[in-house]
Motif scaffolding. Structure first.
Motif, PDB file in Angstrom:
ATOM      1  N   PRO A   1      69.906  60.180  13.588  1.00  0.00           N
ATOM      2  CA  PRO A   1      70.476  59.869  14.907  1.00  0.00           C
ATOM      3  C   PRO A   1      70.934  61.152  15.614  1.00  0.00           C
ATOM      4  O   PRO A   1      71.304  62.127  14.975  1.00  0.00           O
ATOM      5  N   LEU A   2      70.943  61.108  16.965  1.00  0.00           N
ATOM      6  CA  LEU A   2      71.237  62.307  17.750  1.00  0.00           C
ATOM      7  C   LEU A   2      72.189  61.978  18.894  1.00  0.00           C
ATOM      8  O   LEU A   2      71.945  61.071  19.683  1.00  0.00           O
ATOM      9  N   LEU A   3      73.271  62.747  18.943  1.00  0.00           N
ATOM     10  CA  LEU A   3      74.236  62.682  20.037  1.00  0.00           C
ATOM     11  C   LEU A   3      74.194  64.003  20.783  1.00  0.00           C
ATOM     12  O   LEU A   3      74.321  65.064  20.168  1.00  0.00           O
ATOM     13  N   ILE A   4      73.987  63.966  22.089  1.00  0.00           N
ATOM     14  CA  ILE A   4      74.017  65.174  22.915  1.00  0.00           C
ATOM     15  C   ILE A   4      75.412  65.329  23.503  1.00  0.00           C
ATOM     16  O   ILE A   4      75.964  64.385  24.068  1.00  0.00           O
ATOM     17  N   ALA A   5      75.974  66.519  23.372  1.00  0.00           N
ATOM     18  CA  ALA A   5      77.273  66.827  23.963  1.00  0.00           C
ATOM     19  C   ALA A   5      77.059  67.884  25.048  1.00  0.00           C
ATOM     20  O   ALA A   5      76.649  69.007  24.758  1.00  0.00           O
ATOM     21  N   SER A   6      77.310  67.496  26.296  1.00  0.00           N
ATOM     22  CA  SER A   6      76.996  68.360  27.439  1.00  0.00           C
ATOM     23  C   SER A   6      78.231  68.575  28.309  1.00  0.00           C
ATOM     24  O   SER A   6      79.144  67.743  28.334  1.00  0.00           O
ATOM     25  N   ASN A   7      78.232  69.696  29.030  1.00  0.00           N
ATOM     26  CA  ASN A   7      79.215  69.863  30.095  1.00  0.00           C
ATOM     27  C   ASN A   7      78.850  68.946  31.254  1.00  0.00           C
ATOM     28  O   ASN A   7      77.744  68.392  31.304  1.00  0.00           O
ATOM     29  N   HIS A   8      79.772  68.773  32.172  1.00  0.00           N
ATOM     30  CA  HIS A   8      79.567  67.806  33.253  1.00  0.00           C
ATOM     31  C   HIS A   8      80.018  68.430  34.569  1.00  0.00           C
ATOM     32  O   HIS A   8      81.185  68.830  34.704  1.00  0.00           O
ATOM     33  N   VAL A   9      79.100  68.513  35.522  1.00  0.00           N
ATOM     34  CA  VAL A   9      79.384  69.125  36.813  1.00  0.00           C
ATOM     35  C   VAL A   9      79.327  68.096  37.943  1.00  0.00           C
ATOM     36  O   VAL A   9      80.120  68.150  38.885  1.00  0.00           O
ATOM     37  N   SER A  10      78.393  67.161  37.844  1.00  0.00           N
ATOM     38  CA  SER A  10      78.125  66.283  38.983  1.00  0.00           C
ATOM     39  C   SER A  10      77.359  65.050  38.530  1.00  0.00           C
ATOM     40  O   SER A  10      76.809  65.002  37.416  1.00  0.00           O
ATOM     41  N   TRP A  11      77.292  64.048  39.416  1.00  0.00           N
ATOM     42  CA  TRP A  11      76.390  62.918  39.189  1.00  0.00           C
ATOM     43  C   TRP A  11      74.947  63.401  39.089  1.00  0.00           C
ATOM     44  O   TRP A  11      74.101  62.741  38.479  1.00  0.00           O
ATOM     45  N   ILE A  12      74.657  64.567  39.633  1.00  0.00           N
ATOM     46  CA  ILE A  12      73.310  65.127  39.579  1.00  0.00           C
ATOM     47  C   ILE A  12      72.880  65.352  38.130  1.00  0.00           C
ATOM     48  O   ILE A  12      71.693  65.257  37.796  1.00  0.00           O
ATOM     49  N   ASP A  13      73.850  65.624  37.249  1.00  0.00           N
ATOM     50  CA  ASP A  13      73.546  65.862  35.839  1.00  0.00           C
ATOM     51  C   ASP A  13      72.731  64.717  35.241  1.00  0.00           C
ATOM     52  O   ASP A  13      71.845  64.933  34.403  1.00  0.00           O
ATOM     53  N   ILE A  14      73.055  63.500  35.647  1.00  0.00           N
ATOM     54  CA  ILE A  14      72.387  62.316  35.097  1.00  0.00           C
ATOM     55  C   ILE A  14      70.918  62.326  35.473  1.00  0.00           C
ATOM     56  O   ILE A  14      70.037  62.080  34.639  1.00  0.00           O
ATOM     57  N   VAL A  15      70.632  62.616  36.731  1.00  0.00           N
ATOM     58  CA  VAL A  15      69.242  62.677  37.195  1.00  0.00           C
ATOM     59  C   VAL A  15      68.492  63.772  36.459  1.00  0.00           C
ATOM     60  O   VAL A  15      67.353  63.586  36.007  1.00  0.00           O
ATOM     61  N   VAL A  16      69.137  64.926  36.304  1.00  0.00           N
ATOM     62  CA  VAL A  16      68.492  66.078  35.670  1.00  0.00           C
ATOM     63  C   VAL A  16      68.152  65.792  34.208  1.00  0.00           C
ATOM     64  O   VAL A  16      67.013  65.978  33.764  1.00  0.00           O
ATOM     65  N   LEU A  17      69.120  65.328  33.430  1.00  0.00           N
ATOM     66  CA  LEU A  17      68.883  65.099  32.007  1.00  0.00           C
ATOM     67  C   LEU A  17      67.878  63.977  31.773  1.00  0.00           C
ATOM     68  O   LEU A  17      67.025  64.072  30.888  1.00  0.00           O
ATOM     69  N   ALA A  18      67.959  62.921  32.564  1.00  0.00           N
ATOM     70  CA  ALA A  18      67.022  61.805  32.388  1.00  0.00           C
ATOM     71  C   ALA A  18      65.627  62.166  32.868  1.00  0.00           C
ATOM     72  O   ALA A  18      64.654  61.512  32.485  1.00  0.00           O
ATOM     73  N   ALA A  19      65.512  63.208  33.686  1.00  0.00           N
ATOM     74  CA  ALA A  19      64.191  63.655  34.141  1.00  0.00           C
ATOM     75  C   ALA A  19      63.474  64.477  33.076  1.00  0.00           C
ATOM     76  O   ALA A  19      62.248  64.577  33.093  1.00  0.00           O
ATOM     77  N   VAL A  20      64.236  65.063  32.139  1.00  0.00           N
ATOM     78  CA  VAL A  20      63.618  65.957  31.148  1.00  0.00           C
ATOM     79  C   VAL A  20      63.592  65.374  29.741  1.00  0.00           C
ATOM     80  O   VAL A  20      62.935  65.928  28.854  1.00  0.00           O
ATOM     81  N   ALA A  21      64.305  64.256  29.500  1.00  0.00           N
ATOM     82  CA  ALA A  21      64.341  63.691  28.149  1.00  0.00           C
ATOM     83  C   ALA A  21      64.636  62.195  28.216  1.00  0.00           C
ATOM     84  O   ALA A  21      65.272  61.719  29.164  1.00  0.00           O
ATOM     85  N   ASP A  22      64.163  61.466  27.214  1.00  0.00           N
ATOM     86  CA  ASP A  22      64.440  60.031  27.116  1.00  0.00           C
ATOM     87  C   ASP A  22      65.812  59.853  26.473  1.00  0.00           C
ATOM     88  O   ASP A  22      65.950  59.891  25.246  1.00  0.00           O
ATOM     89  N   VAL A  23      66.808  59.681  27.306  1.00  0.00           N
ATOM     90  CA  VAL A  23      68.180  59.602  26.831  1.00  0.00           C
ATOM     91  C   VAL A  23      68.896  58.415  27.463  1.00  0.00           C
ATOM     92  O   VAL A  23      68.466  57.878  28.488  1.00  0.00           O
ATOM     93  N   CYS A  24      69.994  58.022  26.843  1.00  0.00           N
ATOM     94  CA  CYS A  24      70.912  57.031  27.397  1.00  0.00           C
ATOM     95  C   CYS A  24      72.272  57.707  27.537  1.00  0.00           C
ATOM     96  O   CYS A  24      72.573  58.669  26.841  1.00  0.00           O
ATOM     97  N   PHE A  25      73.103  57.172  28.422  1.00  0.00           N
ATOM     98  CA  PHE A  25      74.339  57.861  28.761  1.00  0.00           C
ATOM     99  C   PHE A  25      75.578  57.093  28.339  1.00  0.00           C
ATOM    100  O   PHE A  25      75.608  55.866  28.346  1.00  0.00           O
ATOM    101  N   ILE A  26      76.586  57.855  27.979  1.00  0.00           N
ATOM    102  CA  ILE A  26      77.933  57.337  27.803  1.00  0.00           C
ATOM    103  C   ILE A  26      78.648  57.667  29.109  1.00  0.00           C
ATOM    104  O   ILE A  26      78.917  58.834  29.397  1.00  0.00           O
ATOM    105  N   ALA A  27      78.901  56.656  29.915  1.00  0.00           N
ATOM    106  CA  ALA A  27      79.345  56.883  31.291  1.00  0.00           C
ATOM    107  C   ALA A  27      80.681  56.206  31.553  1.00  0.00           C
ATOM    108  O   ALA A  27      81.039  55.219  30.902  1.00  0.00           O
ATOM    109  N   LYS A  28      81.396  56.730  32.518  1.00  0.00           N
ATOM    110  CA  LYS A  28      82.651  56.088  32.909  1.00  0.00           C
ATOM    111  C   LYS A  28      82.338  54.744  33.564  1.00  0.00           C
ATOM    112  O   LYS A  28      81.297  54.558  34.203  1.00  0.00           O
ATOM    113  N   SER A  29      83.243  53.802  33.413  1.00  0.00           N
ATOM    114  CA  SER A  29      82.998  52.434  33.846  1.00  0.00           C
ATOM    115  C   SER A  29      82.753  52.321  35.347  1.00  0.00           C
ATOM    116  O   SER A  29      82.016  51.443  35.796  1.00  0.00           O
TER     117      SER A  29
END
Length: 266
Positions: A66-94
């Motif tokens: 299993p793999l957990l990615i730990a990333s810094n966070h700058v913007s909502w743009i981060d979600i678009v960027v990471l999902a554009a380059v890898a098949d990932v799911c997010f732990i997001a604020k409600s």
């Protein structure tokens, strides 16, 4: 005037793209027949282009699961960027579940929503993340717990790293991996972005989504670098706090290196 026209055009294209993909993605998720990952990747890649994002990737997504990615966070743009380059799911604020367009796609991406200010729910939330990791989903944790200004790394929160310990305690896996990832916004309209201009990408505090989206579209041509670091092994004997500090240090090193020497445009 040109900026306004570009904004309207981009938003209209994103809306049409979303409508075209909505039904097949919903069917994939609700029926369980497929994950709809190809559709999601296409949506995020196309949306990134419409937003004027130019993404550069360094390193690779780790192969270990299993793999957990730990990333810094700058913007909502981060979600678009990471999902554009890898098949990932997010732990997001409600709150993200209520965002227009992005909220719907986050649900279709099977994001796990957490309420960071309600400590009483942290155990249940960690349990849900642990179950998803055990299923083989690559989960992205924005470990600072909030967005930063893009120039510095905030201290990583260790609470949700507990999901790693919880998954291992279930007994199905003896080891998992935590991969540090740094997101660096480096150029604006082709020119190196200084500290004062990095705020264009940063989405800090209680700023509304739509005005910030309009600002990004009006400025256009943002370069963002995605740096995948070496994954750190995590076992039942590992200390989540020690691993969190180790991963935080690696993310900080990658971010500072990227901002000090942005990759040349090609």
């Amino acid at each position: 005037m040109i900026g306004t026209l570009r904004t309207v055009f981009a938003l209209a294209c994103v809306a049409l793209l979303t409508l075209a993909m909505a039904l097949p993605q919903w069917l994939c998720v609700t029926t369980g027949l497929c994950r709809g990952r190809r559709l999601l990747r296409l949506w995020h890649r196309t949306t990134a282009r419409l937003l004027g994002l130019r993404i550069r990737v360094f390193g690779n997504l780790a192969h270990g699961r299993p793999l957990l990615i730990a990333s810094n966070h700058v913007s909502w743009i981060d979600i678009v960027v990471l999902a554009a380059v890898a098949d990932v799911c997010f732990i997001a604020k409600s709150e993200m579940a209520r965002w227009p367009v992005f909220g719907w796609f986050s649900r279709m991406q099977r994001s796990v929503y957490v309420e960071r200010d309600r400590r009483g729910k942290s155990g249940r939330q960690a349990s849900e993340i642990a179950a998803r990791l055990a299923e083989g989903d690559v989960m992205v944790l924005f470990a600072e717990g909030t967005t930063g200004d893009g120039n510095q790394i905030l201290p990583f929160k260790t609470t949700l790293f507990g999901a790693a310990s919880m998954m291992l305690s279930a007994g199905n896996h003896e080891e998992m991996w935590i991969q540090p990832v740094a997101l660096a916004y480096t150029r604006l309209q082709g020119l190196p972005m200084g500290r004062q201009h990095r705020g264009i990408a940063a989405w800090v505090g209680d700023e509304d989504l739509v005005p910030h989206l309009a600002t990004v579209l009006r400025e256009g041509a943002l370069d963002v670098e995605v740096h995948f670091g070496e994954a750190v092994p995590f076992t039942a004997k590992s200390s989540r706090k020690d691993v969190a500090r180790q991963v935080e240090g690696r993310v900080r090193e990658m971010l500072h290196a990227a901002l000090a020497d942005p990759a040349p445009r090609k």
